[in-house]
Design an enzyme around this catalytic site. Structure first.
Site, PDB file in Angstrom:
ATOM      1  N   TYR A   1       0.772  -1.252   0.059  1.00 41.86           N
ATOM      2  CA  TYR A   1       0.043  -0.040   0.163  1.00 41.86           C
ATOM      3  C   TYR A   1       0.717   1.306  -0.072  1.00 41.86           C
ATOM      4  O   TYR A   1       1.687   1.451   0.820  1.00 41.86           O
ATOM      5  CB  TYR A   1      -0.955   0.084   1.068  1.00 41.86           C
ATOM      6  CG  TYR A   1      -2.171   1.137   1.110  1.00 41.86           C
ATOM      7  CD1 TYR A   1      -3.418   0.705   0.564  1.00 41.86           C
ATOM      8  CD2 TYR A   1      -1.681   2.503   1.329  1.00 41.86           C
ATOM      9  CE1 TYR A   1      -4.020   1.972   0.530  1.00 41.86           C
ATOM     10  CE2 TYR A   1      -2.529   3.372   1.186  1.00 41.86           C
ATOM     11  CZ  TYR A   1      -3.644   3.040   0.490  1.00 41.86           C
ATOM     12  OH  TYR A   1      -4.537   4.165   0.226  1.00 41.86           O
TER      13      TYR A   1
ATOM     14  N   SER B   1       4.565   9.746  13.431  1.00 42.56           N
ATOM     15  CA  SER B   1       6.047   9.680  13.826  1.00 42.56           C
ATOM     16  C   SER B   1       6.549  10.225  14.995  1.00 42.56           C
ATOM     17  O   SER B   1       5.915  11.339  15.341  1.00 42.56           O
ATOM     18  CB  SER B   1       6.677  10.014  12.689  1.00 42.56           C
ATOM     19  OG  SER B   1       7.926   9.723  12.263  1.00 42.56           O
TER      20      SER B   1
ATOM     21  N   GLN C   1      11.265  15.484  12.218  1.00 38.90           N
ATOM     22  CA  GLN C   1       9.944  14.581  12.604  1.00 38.90           C
ATOM     23  C   GLN C   1       8.693  15.620  12.705  1.00 38.90           C
ATOM     24  O   GLN C   1       7.655  15.272  11.914  1.00 38.90           O
ATOM     25  CB  GLN C   1      10.025  13.952  13.822  1.00 38.90           C
ATOM     26  CG  GLN C   1      10.968  12.771  13.648  1.00 38.90           C
ATOM     27  CD  GLN C   1      10.788  11.987  12.773  1.00 38.90           C
ATOM     28  OE1 GLN C   1       9.758  11.347  12.408  1.00 38.90           O
ATOM     29  NE2 GLN C   1      11.930  11.743  11.617  1.00 38.90           N
TER      30      GLN C   1
ATOM     31  N   HIS D   1       6.381  16.036   9.509  1.00 42.68           N
ATOM     32  CA  HIS D   1       5.794  15.078   8.737  1.00 42.68           C
ATOM     33  C   HIS D   1       4.221  15.268   9.013  1.00 42.68           C
ATOM     34  O   HIS D   1       3.441  15.103   8.207  1.00 42.68           O
ATOM     35  CB  HIS D   1       6.012  13.824   9.502  1.00 42.68           C
ATOM     36  CG  HIS D   1       7.281  13.059   8.866  1.00 42.68           C
ATOM     37  ND1 HIS D   1       7.090  12.737   7.593  1.00 42.68           N
ATOM     38  CD2 HIS D   1       8.337  12.582   9.446  1.00 42.68           C
ATOM     39  CE1 HIS D   1       8.291  12.112   7.086  1.00 42.68           C
ATOM     40  NE2 HIS D   1       8.967  12.087   8.338  1.00 42.68           N
TER      41      HIS D   1
ATOM     42  N   GLU E   1      10.067   5.832  18.556  1.00 37.58           N
ATOM     43  CA  GLU E   1      10.380   4.982  17.299  1.00 37.58           C
ATOM     44  C   GLU E   1      11.820   5.396  16.890  1.00 37.58           C
ATOM     45  O   GLU E   1      12.710   4.465  16.374  1.00 37.58           O
ATOM     46  CB  GLU E   1       9.307   5.939  16.141  1.00 37.58           C
ATOM     47  CG  GLU E   1       9.344   5.700  15.048  1.00 37.58           C
ATOM     48  CD  GLU E   1       8.823   6.254  13.808  1.00 37.58           C
ATOM     49  OE1 GLU E   1       8.199   7.372  14.363  1.00 37.58           O
ATOM     50  OE2 GLU E   1       8.570   5.706  12.695  1.00 37.58           O
ATOM     51  N   HIS E   2      12.082   6.790  16.844  1.00 35.86           N
ATOM     52  CA  HIS E   2      13.685   7.324  16.714  1.00 35.86           C
ATOM     53  C   HIS E   2      14.481   7.817  17.688  1.00 35.86           C
ATOM     54  O   HIS E   2      13.669   8.584  18.517  1.00 35.86           O
ATOM     55  CB  HIS E   2      13.446   8.227  15.547  1.00 35.86           C
ATOM     56  CG  HIS E   2      12.787   7.789  14.235  1.00 35.86           C
ATOM     57  ND1 HIS E   2      11.477   8.551  13.941  1.00 35.86           N
ATOM     58  CD2 HIS E   2      13.252   7.138  13.153  1.00 35.86           C
ATOM     59  CE1 HIS E   2      11.127   7.910  12.547  1.00 35.86           C
ATOM     60  NE2 HIS E   2      12.150   7.208  12.126  1.00 35.86           N
TER      61      HIS E   2
ATOM     62  N   ASP F   1      16.177   7.608   7.167  1.00 38.07           N
ATOM     63  CA  ASP F   1      14.786   7.753   6.432  1.00 38.07           C
ATOM     64  C   ASP F   1      14.872   7.462   4.972  1.00 38.07           C
ATOM     65  O   ASP F   1      14.260   6.894   4.112  1.00 38.07           O
ATOM     66  CB  ASP F   1      14.453   9.152   6.534  1.00 38.07           C
ATOM     67  CG  ASP F   1      13.194   9.235   7.628  1.00 38.07           C
ATOM     68  OD1 ASP F   1      13.190   8.466   8.602  1.00 38.07           O
ATOM     69  OD2 ASP F   1      13.016  10.544   8.123  1.00 38.07           O
TER      70      ASP F   1
ATOM     71  N   GLU G   1      -3.748 -35.206  29.446  1.00 37.62           N
ATOM     72  CA  GLU G   1      -4.675 -34.388  28.950  1.00 37.62           C
ATOM     73  C   GLU G   1      -5.803 -35.053  28.282  1.00 37.62           C
ATOM     74  O   GLU G   1      -6.810 -34.400  27.697  1.00 37.62           O
ATOM     75  CB  GLU G   1      -4.038 -33.624  27.711  1.00 37.62           C
ATOM     76  CG  GLU G   1      -2.735 -32.965  28.396  1.00 37.62           C
ATOM     77  CD  GLU G   1      -2.091 -31.820  27.356  1.00 37.62           C
ATOM     78  OE1 GLU G   1      -2.370 -32.053  26.157  1.00 37.62           O
ATOM     79  OE2 GLU G   1      -1.265 -31.017  27.848  1.00 37.62           O
TER      80      GLU G   1
ATOM     81  N   HIS H   1      -4.078 -39.103  20.561  1.00 34.00           N
ATOM     82  CA  HIS H   1      -2.465 -38.753  20.555  1.00 34.00           C
ATOM     83  C   HIS H   1      -1.590 -39.716  20.901  1.00 34.00           C
ATOM     84  O   HIS H   1      -0.635 -40.199  20.545  1.00 34.00           O
ATOM     85  CB  HIS H   1      -2.521 -37.663  21.201  1.00 34.00           C
ATOM     86  CG  HIS H   1      -3.059 -36.106  20.782  1.00 34.00           C
ATOM     87  ND1 HIS H   1      -4.407 -35.786  20.556  1.00 34.00           N
ATOM     88  CD2 HIS H   1      -2.254 -34.987  20.238  1.00 34.00           C
ATOM     89  CE1 HIS H   1      -4.493 -34.656  19.831  1.00 34.00           C
ATOM     90  NE2 HIS H   1      -3.320 -34.279  19.944  1.00 34.00           N
TER      91      HIS H   1
END
Lengths: 430, 430
Positions: free
Chosen positions: B131, B238, B260, B263, B328-329, B362, B416, B421
């Site tokens: 996307y 961001s 930043q 943005h 994030e950064h 970036d 169990e 099994h």
């Protein structure tokens, strides 16, 4: 009767496609209910937990402090466990730990041609919430499979939630939790337990990630809190696909098919073989086993409603079908399973050869038994140590290396109209 | 004015906690709208895509075949691109590819003490949907960051969707797609594009995983189709956190904070320093830069509403605050950034030293610029090659090794209550 397909039939493609499109998950509208419960836990905290536990688990807890299991309760429960089973649990835990230690990823740090130092490092996710179902599907093996990778990764705090309907808990679940070093155990379940782990309450500090299987409400709640915390995959009903030639004992293969069918009426077991007579013998052996199995009713329903036997002209045609099914568990019961496996791209786990029944992977082989279901093996993996770590990128430049690669960053920043980006580089070059 | 905190103030803990709890995401009720669009695309396929594209992008496309960009359109668009920018894009692509190749995980296969062969292998996720936002936030660098790891991992088909409001597309986005070997490009966006990728239409074959940033409707749609396909993380606005001593040029640090802030009005820039006078100089430098930047309005709003300056007594106190922010950064603008980094556990990416501005990451440093936002670095990682592969567990036993570990599996299966099994193991031992 299971579905029967033969790849020489003219309608094979249409029937096979409808098999793939079959929806086994119940499609109840649970999202709204789960959302309400989450909002309530977020707003009212412990009080909401006490209310839902009274309502859904028929368990009266007077004060929030009673949500947490005491050390004495754990010790007493573990004392009641069978010794042979405890030993088996320890053997399983040791093997699971060994396998998952080998999955721990390595850090990297290097300097490239431009003089830029680059790399990454892995650190543990600190607080892990472990959802353990109560009632019928309460499996100590699942505690091992979810908790051990978290511990191996280095989690500092493991919080288990397990509903105790009518106050009943499986002592082996507590033994497994003890073995794995679980730090806190709370007797809560459902969407309310997911909410408590994600948002925290006065009694329960929030976690960073929630893992473990649950019913539809738990799955919906996990999906809804994703972002506030991390979650593991959303598990659907279990599946097995067995690819077998005519040289297998039909009774062995029948037992393997039933080992998934007995999990759940909506579990799915599929056999692909190149031997029509063998297929018939497996079907007869399934009927025979069903006459003696404790969970015959569940297994029979699954085999009848979702089972399938696919006869192909040649096993060389199997890999293409396997990839379209993208099974959770794949057994290759042939003489040269490695060659066949090399042709297959999508499967959660592959069990190679005639002596590798799927159940061995559920308990003691070592790999995780939490695996992608419902064709999600096309894009996801079983639970692993990697699910309990996260990676931080590292980069370091000096004046010289910034001079080398900075101009390209400035050009791209300017083309994207991001002037401060460009400025933050150019100001260091002037 | 950004928020100002000093860790010697008595209300520091309260104000810092409120900073962490600050919600920057818009909380529109987009889920219902996205769900309706998804259902419509699933039901009506291409016809729904044409309708939504007319409605949201004001673009009339007569037939479904017109949804796909032609080779001639791509070639012509790329011919219009500036040569210097194209060269910068190529340099960036080469460096990103080199870094991501080093992330490709290795297969494992070994035999353990019990004679069990164990391991795992990695395979590519085959069909990747990418996307790419249209309009203001259409960044060719994001195409590189999302497409290159997929290609490195071995994806066989890369499908890009990008809305073209009023028919306008950024030619650099097409140049980036071309450089990365994107196979198909469709001029659609929004929740409808996510639906087309997840469910497929007559024109667009479905994919296995969808990655890439988008608006709130895209994010909601991705969350809703999770399970049908894989998705990457849900990205929020961001953020940058700069830890700087007083020895930095205030104008450099101010540019980093603004890189930043520019943005998005809801982006967040935070400075932690041990030098109050330096903090004041940075604030003045921010105001100075703002007088010349093209995106000053956006950056000023972000800095005013969400910016923060935190003065601490000693930078040794920074790591604990950094971990709570889980940025994030993270820039560490000090003499010995490695020592400081070693004390920090939660950050998407760390930029070490005075010559490593965030903007270099970036575009051209090599590591991915898709990183965990909104404190999710506590439990998640930046986009990487690992996001485009999946792992299959492998196990192989023979009669002897099954005899060694089978009994423990039988004991656990029986405890169990899973008789089939146990049977699938015991039948092979008798």
């Amino acid at each position: 009767m299971p579905l029967k397909l033969n790849d020489k039939d003219p309608d094979f493609e249409a029937v096979f496609t409808s098999l793939l499109a079959q929806k086994r998950d119940e499609d109840k509208n649970v999202d709204a209910i789960a959302a309400d419960i989450l909002a309530d836990v977020r707003a009212r905290g412990d009080a909401a937990l006490l209310d839902y536990t009274r309502k859904f688990d028929r368990l009266e807890i007077a004060e929030a402090s009673g949500l947490r299991l005491t050390k004495a309760e754990k010790t007493e429960a573990i004392r009641s466990c069978d010794n042979e089973t405890l030993e088996a649990l320890k053997q399983a835990a040791g093997r699971i730990e060994d396998y998952h230690r080998r999955q721990m990823p390595a850090d990297a740090l290097y300097q490239d041609d431009a003089g830029v130092t680059l790399g990454y490092r892995w650190t543990a996710i600190e607080n892990i919430g472990l959802y353990v179902p109560g009632g019928r599907a309460t499996y100590p093996s699942s505690v091992l499979m979810n908790a051990i990778p978290a511990k191996v990764a280095g989690a500092s705090r493991l919080v288990m939630v397990v509903p105790t309907p009518d106050g009943v808990i499986n002592p082996m679940v507590l033994a497994a939790a003890d073995l794995c070093g679980v730090d806190e155990i709370y007797r809560i379940g459902g969407a309310q337990a997911v909410g408590a782990l994600a948002y925290g309450t006065a009694t329960i500090a929030p976690v960073d990630k929630i893992v473990g299987p649950g019913n539809a409400y738990v799955a919906s709640a996990k999906k809804q809190v994703f972002g506030t915390v991390g979650i593991d995959m959303i598990a659907g009903p279990s599946e097995i696909l067995v690819v077998a030639d005519g040289q297998n004992d039909p009774a062995w293969i029948a037992a393997d098919l039933l080992s998934q069918a007995e999990h759940d009426p909506v579990a799915q077991s599929i056999l692909i073989t190149d031997d029509a007579a063998f297929a018939g013998n497996v079907e007869a052996a399934v009927a025979n086993h069903l006459s003696t199995l404790a969970r015959a009713e569940i297994a029979a329903a699954s085999w009848r409603d979702y089972g399938a036997i696919i006869v192909v002209k040649d096993l060389a045609r199997a890999p293409a079908l396997v990839d379209r099914i993208a099974p959770e568990h794949l057994e290759l019961c042939v003489d040269d399973p490695e060659s066949l496996a090399a042709e297959i791209r999508h499967a959660g786990a592959i069990f190679l050869g005639r002596y590798s029944p799927e159940a061995i992977g559920d308990y003691v082989a070592g790999p995780n038994h939490v695996l992608p279901t419902s064709r999600t093996a096309r894009f996801s993996s079983g639970l692993s140590t990697l699910d309990f770590v996260k990676r931080t990128s590292l980069m370091k430049l000096d004046a010289a290396s910034l001079r080398r690669i900075g101009p390209a960053a400035i050009a791209l920043a300017e083309s994207e109209g991001l002037g401060a980006h460009a400025l933050s580089v150019s100001i260091r070059l002037n």
